[in-house]
Design a protein around this motif. Structure first.
Motif, PDB file in Angstrom:
ATOM      1  N   LEU A 145     -32.646  24.005 -37.112  1.00 35.18           N
ATOM      2  CA  LEU A 145     -33.670  24.424 -35.951  1.00 35.18           C
ATOM      3  C   LEU A 145     -35.154  24.426 -36.359  1.00 35.18           C
ATOM      4  O   LEU A 145     -35.919  25.129 -35.684  1.00 35.18           O
ATOM      5  N   GLY A 146     -35.524  23.798 -37.320  1.00 39.67           N
ATOM      6  CA  GLY A 146     -37.053  23.723 -37.823  1.00 39.67           C
ATOM      7  C   GLY A 146     -37.863  23.255 -36.892  1.00 39.67           C
ATOM      8  O   GLY A 146     -37.345  22.340 -35.868  1.00 39.67           O
ATOM      9  N   PRO A 147     -39.207  22.953 -37.024  1.00 39.36           N
ATOM     10  CA  PRO A 147     -39.945  22.210 -36.316  1.00 39.36           C
ATOM     11  C   PRO A 147     -39.859  20.664 -36.334  1.00 39.36           C
ATOM     12  O   PRO A 147     -40.711  20.241 -35.526  1.00 39.36           O
ATOM     13  N   THR A 148     -39.466  20.492 -37.333  1.00 40.32           N
ATOM     14  CA  THR A 148     -39.728  18.867 -37.696  1.00 40.32           C
ATOM     15  C   THR A 148     -38.376  18.037 -37.027  1.00 40.32           C
ATOM     16  O   THR A 148     -37.458  18.539 -36.809  1.00 40.32           O
ATOM     17  N   LYS A 149     -38.858  16.621 -37.127  1.00 41.75           N
ATOM     18  CA  LYS A 149     -38.011  15.535 -36.493  1.00 41.75           C
ATOM     19  C   LYS A 149     -36.664  15.840 -37.174  1.00 41.75           C
ATOM     20  O   LYS A 149     -35.602  15.334 -36.504  1.00 41.75           O
ATOM     21  N   ASP A 150     -36.311  16.035 -38.085  1.00 43.20           N
ATOM     22  CA  ASP A 150     -35.212  15.955 -38.703  1.00 43.20           C
ATOM     23  C   ASP A 150     -33.893  17.084 -38.245  1.00 43.20           C
ATOM     24  O   ASP A 150     -32.987  17.058 -38.403  1.00 43.20           O
ATOM     25  N   ASP A 151     -34.881  18.002 -37.666  1.00 44.75           N
ATOM     26  CA  ASP A 151     -33.964  19.040 -37.002  1.00 44.75           C
ATOM     27  C   ASP A 151     -33.492  18.790 -35.666  1.00 44.75           C
ATOM     28  O   ASP A 151     -34.383  18.907 -34.784  1.00 44.75           O
ATOM     29  N   ILE A 152     -32.333  18.663 -35.439  1.00 47.82           N
ATOM     30  CA  ILE A 152     -31.847  18.335 -34.287  1.00 47.82           C
ATOM     31  C   ILE A 152     -30.789  19.009 -33.428  1.00 47.82           C
ATOM     32  O   ILE A 152     -30.441  18.522 -32.338  1.00 47.82           O
ATOM     33  N   THR A 153     -30.453  20.118 -34.016  1.00 46.22           N
ATOM     34  CA  THR A 153     -29.316  21.156 -33.467  1.00 46.22           C
ATOM     35  C   THR A 153     -29.460  21.479 -31.891  1.00 46.22           C
ATOM     36  O   THR A 153     -28.674  21.359 -31.153  1.00 46.22           O
ATOM     37  N   LYS A 154     -30.768  21.964 -31.793  1.00 45.48           N
ATOM     38  CA  LYS A 154     -30.983  22.469 -30.487  1.00 45.48           C
ATOM     39  C   LYS A 154     -30.954  21.505 -29.087  1.00 45.48           C
ATOM     40  O   LYS A 154     -30.075  21.797 -28.278  1.00 45.48           O
ATOM     41  N   HIS A 155     -31.508  20.447 -29.593  1.00 48.99           N
ATOM     42  CA  HIS A 155     -31.419  19.298 -28.474  1.00 48.99           C
ATOM     43  C   HIS A 155     -30.080  18.873 -28.418  1.00 48.99           C
ATOM     44  O   HIS A 155     -29.654  18.440 -27.277  1.00 48.99           O
ATOM     45  N   THR A 156     -29.354  18.894 -29.457  1.00 46.25           N
ATOM     46  CA  THR A 156     -27.911  18.120 -29.586  1.00 46.25           C
ATOM     47  C   THR A 156     -26.807  19.306 -28.759  1.00 46.25           C
ATOM     48  O   THR A 156     -26.085  18.833 -27.775  1.00 46.25           O
ATOM     49  N   LEU A 157     -27.216  20.610 -28.704  1.00 42.75           N
ATOM     50  CA  LEU A 157     -26.567  21.645 -28.103  1.00 42.75           C
ATOM     51  C   LEU A 157     -26.821  21.503 -26.637  1.00 42.75           C
ATOM     52  O   LEU A 157     -26.013  21.658 -25.668  1.00 42.75           O
ATOM     53  N   ALA A 158     -28.140  21.328 -26.338  1.00 40.58           N
ATOM     54  CA  ALA A 158     -28.461  21.217 -25.018  1.00 40.58           C
ATOM     55  C   ALA A 158     -28.021  20.096 -24.170  1.00 40.58           C
ATOM     56  O   ALA A 158     -27.229  20.045 -23.053  1.00 40.58           O
ATOM     57  N   GLU A 159     -27.915  18.945 -24.924  1.00 39.52           N
ATOM     58  CA  GLU A 159     -27.141  17.792 -24.307  1.00 39.52           C
ATOM     59  C   GLU A 159     -25.713  18.079 -24.021  1.00 39.52           C
ATOM     60  O   GLU A 159     -25.197  17.641 -23.072  1.00 39.52           O
ATOM     61  N   MET A 160     -25.203  18.683 -25.262  1.00 44.96           N
ATOM     62  CA  MET A 160     -23.574  19.024 -24.980  1.00 44.96           C
ATOM     63  C   MET A 160     -23.270  19.857 -23.830  1.00 44.96           C
ATOM     64  O   MET A 160     -22.283  19.471 -23.097  1.00 44.96           O
TER      65      MET A 160
END
Lengths: 413, 413
Positions: free
Chosen positions: B69-84
């Motif tokens: 959930l960090g601010p950098t590009k390697d952190d993708i959990t939030k967008h993956t959940l939104a997409e799902m």
């Protein structure tokens, strides 16, 4: 080449133990060039073990299981694997006589439960466990490898090093996995990310960048999976030296060993000796050094001077100094380090005195206040650090800071 | 009620960090009455996150994710959940102003990366993270709960305690999970299992017995899942008191207390004091005691006398004894314990001297040979133990045995 790691045991699912086994296994597999795709913890449950192993074999070339190999009824891994691979059991004489010898030397009866530890599925190859009573097992099934290891950490470690890793190396032609970490300090994660944005965007696609922030530093890790190790290492060197040009004032080093390992090597190479005088860290610094093989070459003595009397009587700290400045003070830290150096005859000495908590803090010296000193052949340095609010955290951080202080002095020497 | 816990982050799969987050989460869920069915670690990979979440939701009522959930590009959990969950993102003003305030106070620029941390999927409820910049998220999907938390341990902890656990408690009617542990000492695991076999076989089927051996004790844990807490606790009391009748001399305590915690309590209650004189254990015994809050009440001093000179100069061991019997001998162990008692003025003292390895062993005294002694106000006892073949194991086992030896003397006193 993909691997999965499965730990078996209810104690992990109920939060009774911290799993360090898979940290070691993951690191070793990575070093060999095998990508760890998934790590799992499941219970001592026949169905769950079978289902999980089947599922992970779908996408893994190697599955390593740990745990569930003890002599008692709650341990079912071995029989579950035999069932799954439709294999009868055989009695391994070599394992049996090893277990018997081992137990007899410890004055333990060799009973039928121990005898049963020498039963292994016919279809597996035994990985001989010279450090324990449960043998490791190596299965090959439809071109895939399944390894079952005991959960006792040092038994697992020896079996990995002596048996599993050499076999995997021989069995597969592996490409390299490269992880390299650069440590920055002084820039928050988001500011750092902005500063190096262009560099990050221009990275070759096979290099994966990760930000690893902690309170005192942000580490940047570049990883490449299943590549030619040599050329990729060179490319990472090039990328990191580019990065150093962008943020020269924030790069503090590259990750290699732990600080005590670095100091261990420096002292050994230079033939210099060390002693410790610990109050709040309570022996943690001494035990970090003495945990490493070869420490007896340079580690002469440590004193855990918890009481004021011990500080005075054993280390020769002046009681009037304690009275005047308090036990947690620059003056006492200095006298402790100098006292340890004097009574042990060592070249260097480290000391700590602080408030580990949870009680004992005050307005002026709250919990986490730690004075630490390093005495060298020519002088003594002392610093005060805020090491946190939790007792374990304070001990851990204070030990780390104090060892880093010695490291700084060794660099200057 | 079943839960799964998923940690997201490559650093776990490559063995760069030890995961303590899921230990905490598992323990808290158990305490609430929620059974943890599986724990998993996966990478920062969109497809893997989606697949794993779908699979675990098949058999879990609650899935808790940490990390990414960090601010950098390697952190993708939030967008993956939104997409799902097919959810657009919304900007949360409260989170944004909190993040801005937090960063400004630390002298960090509030840039667009931080602003993006206030973007959350519309379909989730925000779990306000007062200790960090990444908000927690609570999703409900087809009657199941998905919670996403930051991976920073203390942020995760506060969010669990302040937000997640109270909501779960309110949302579900939960039955109890009971874990109780009895500690035995003096019988090896396999011998203990034989001695209590009948008792074990007669246990009611809803009670699950686990053996948890370590060098100084074998703990027996009885667990019951999703039961009536009160009546099951009573049944466990009854079963354990039955067990005490079978092996009265081997039961040393209850719950997860370690041997040093039991000794800690005994010394504190009796107002007696302790010192240590360690050679091969290198400070490990001292640090086990001083890791516990309140140790300063009884722990006076410890000496790590690694060199022979330190044994003589600091502890007063007679150099001619060392010369005659060797540093690893009953005589030296006794003099070390007595010396520690004398110089610290403590009531009790523990000593160890042995060969931790990997080098230094001989035919007569192989690696793992450890002499240990306990000095009391009236006498000194000494024993020799074979503590294994691996350096870490020797240190660990010798420490455990030596503390158990003190425990025996305290029981007799």
């Amino acid at each position: 080449m993909k691997a999965s790691i499965i730990t078996i045991g209810d104690e992990i699912l109920i939060g009774q133990i911290v799993d360090t086994n898979t940290v070691f296994i993951a690191r070793e597999l990575n070093a060999l060039g095998i990508v760890v795709a998934e790590k799992l913890s499941i219970g001592d449950d026949r169905q769950q073990i079978t289902d999980t192993l089947r599922r992970t074999l779908d996408f893994s070339d190697v599955v390593i299981l740990t745990g569930g190999l003890g002599p008692t009824k709650d341990d079912i891994t071995k029989h579950t694997l035999a069932e799954m691979f439709h294999s009868p059991m055989r009695f391994d004489e070599q394992v049996a006589s090893h277990v018997e010898r081992m137990l007899t030397s410890r004055g333990i009866d060799f009973n039928e439960l121990n005898r049963a530890q020498a039963l292994v599925p016919e279809c597996c190859e035994v990985l001989f466990n010279r450090h324990g009573t449960a043998p490791g097992m190596w299965f090959e099934h439809e071109g895939k490898i399944i390894v079952s290891l005991p959960g006792v950490p040092f038994e697992m470690k020896h079996l990995m090093e002596d048996e599993v890793l050499p076999r995997l190396k021989q069995r597969f032609t592996l490409r390299a996995i490269v992880h390299r970490t650069l440590i920055t300090s002084g820039l928050a994660e988001s500011m750092l990310a902005k500063r190096i944005e262009k560099w990050e965007d221009a990275l070759p696609s096979y290099l994966k960048l990760a930000y690893l922030p902690n309170p005192s530093a942000v580490r940047l890790r570049l990883s490449a999976y299943e590549v030619d190790g040599e050329s990729v290492s060179k490319e990472i060197d090039r990328q990191f030296s580019e990065l150093e040009k962008i943020i020269p004032e924030y790069v503090v080093g590259y990750e290699t060993a732990s600080m005590e390992e670095i100091v261990h090597r420096m002292l050994t190479e230079r033939g210099k000796t060390l002693s410790t005088a610990e109050s709040c860290t309570g022996g943690s610094i001494a035990s970090r050094f003495t945990a490493m093989a070869g420490a007896s070459q340079y580690f002469l003595a440590g004193v855990v001077s918890y009481s004021n009397e011990a500080k005075a009587d054993i280390l020769g700290v002046d009681p009037s100094t304690i009275e005047r400045y308090g036990a947690v003070s620059e003056q006492v830290a200095r006298q402790m380090a100098e006292g340890a150096r004097r009574i042990s005859g060592s070249d260097y000495a480290i000391s700590t005195t602080g408030i580990a908590g949870p009680t004992g803090g005050s307005e002026e010296k709250p919990v986490g206040t730690v004075w630490m000193a390093v005495a060298t052949p020519t002088h003594t340095v002392a610093v005060c650090k805020q090491c946190g609010t939790d007792r374990g955290q304070v001990i851990n951080r204070a030990s780390g800071f104090a060892i880093a202080l010695l490291h700084d002095e060794l660099l200057k020497a």
